[in-house]
Design a protein around this motif. Structure first.
Motif, short mmCIF file in Angstrom:
data_model
loop_
_atom_site.label_atom_id
_atom_site.label_comp_id
_atom_site.label_asym_id
_atom_site.label_seq_id
_atom_site.Cartn_x
_atom_site.Cartn_y
_atom_site.Cartn_z
N PRO A 1 3.39 -15.67 -20.86
CA PRO A 1 4.28 -14.51 -20.89
C PRO A 1 5.63 -14.89 -21.51
N LYS A 2 6.13 -13.98 -22.30
CA LYS A 2 7.42 -14.22 -22.95
C LYS A 2 8.52 -14.09 -21.92
N THR A 3 9.41 -15.02 -21.98
CA THR A 3 10.56 -14.96 -21.08
C THR A 3 11.77 -14.44 -21.83
N GLU A 4 12.45 -13.52 -21.28
CA GLU A 4 13.62 -12.96 -21.93
C GLU A 4 14.84 -13.77 -21.57
#
Length: 140
Positions: free
Chosen positions: A136-139
């Motif tokens: 998952p992309k982390t912001e």
């Protein structure tokens, strides 16, 4: 303890020391016979059903005597035609005494043969392929 066993094409509910009349068997008087087609086995309330027979179970019996049943008269008639046929028949029976019911596994067990298998591949060589998973992309 009782069992339902198939003898000469018919099913009988038998228990130890019971005398049963079955269709004529080919064995001599005084010989012991064994019936392997046990369909149901009840041991003090524990019921074992076969599919179609219980494996390893058998019923041991002794042939007491060979005899004939009562005479049955077969009479055929067609009224007003003068057709009449009279025929008789006496069925041959064998009287057997049930000496014992052997449950599955109680009889002699067959010796299992040990087989040595050579392993050609090691556990390191047979590794499952890793699946690619998305992180998952982390912001920030």
């Amino acid at each position: 303890m009782y069992a339902i066993v198939e003898i000469a094409g018919q099913q009988f509910k038998v228990s130890k020391d019971q005398k049963v009349y079955v269709h004529r068997l080919a064995s001599e008087e005084g010989t012991k016979v064994s019936f392997d087609k046990v369909l149901l086995l009840d041991e003090n309330g524990t019921v074992t059903l076969g599919a179609p027979a219980v494996e390893g179970a058998s019923v041991e019996a002794k042939v007491l005597q060979h005899l004939k049943g009562d005479k049955v008269i077969v009479f055929k008639k067609k009224r007003r035609k003068g057709y009449k046929k009279k025929n008789g028949h006496r069925q041959s029976f064998t009287q057997i005494l049930i000496e014992g019911i052997v449950a599955a596994g109680a009889k002699k067990k067959a010796a299992k043969k040990e087989v040595e298998v050579e392993v050609t591949e090691t556990a390191e060589e047979v590794k499952p392929k890793a699946k690619a998973t998305k992180k998952p992309k982390t912001e920030e």
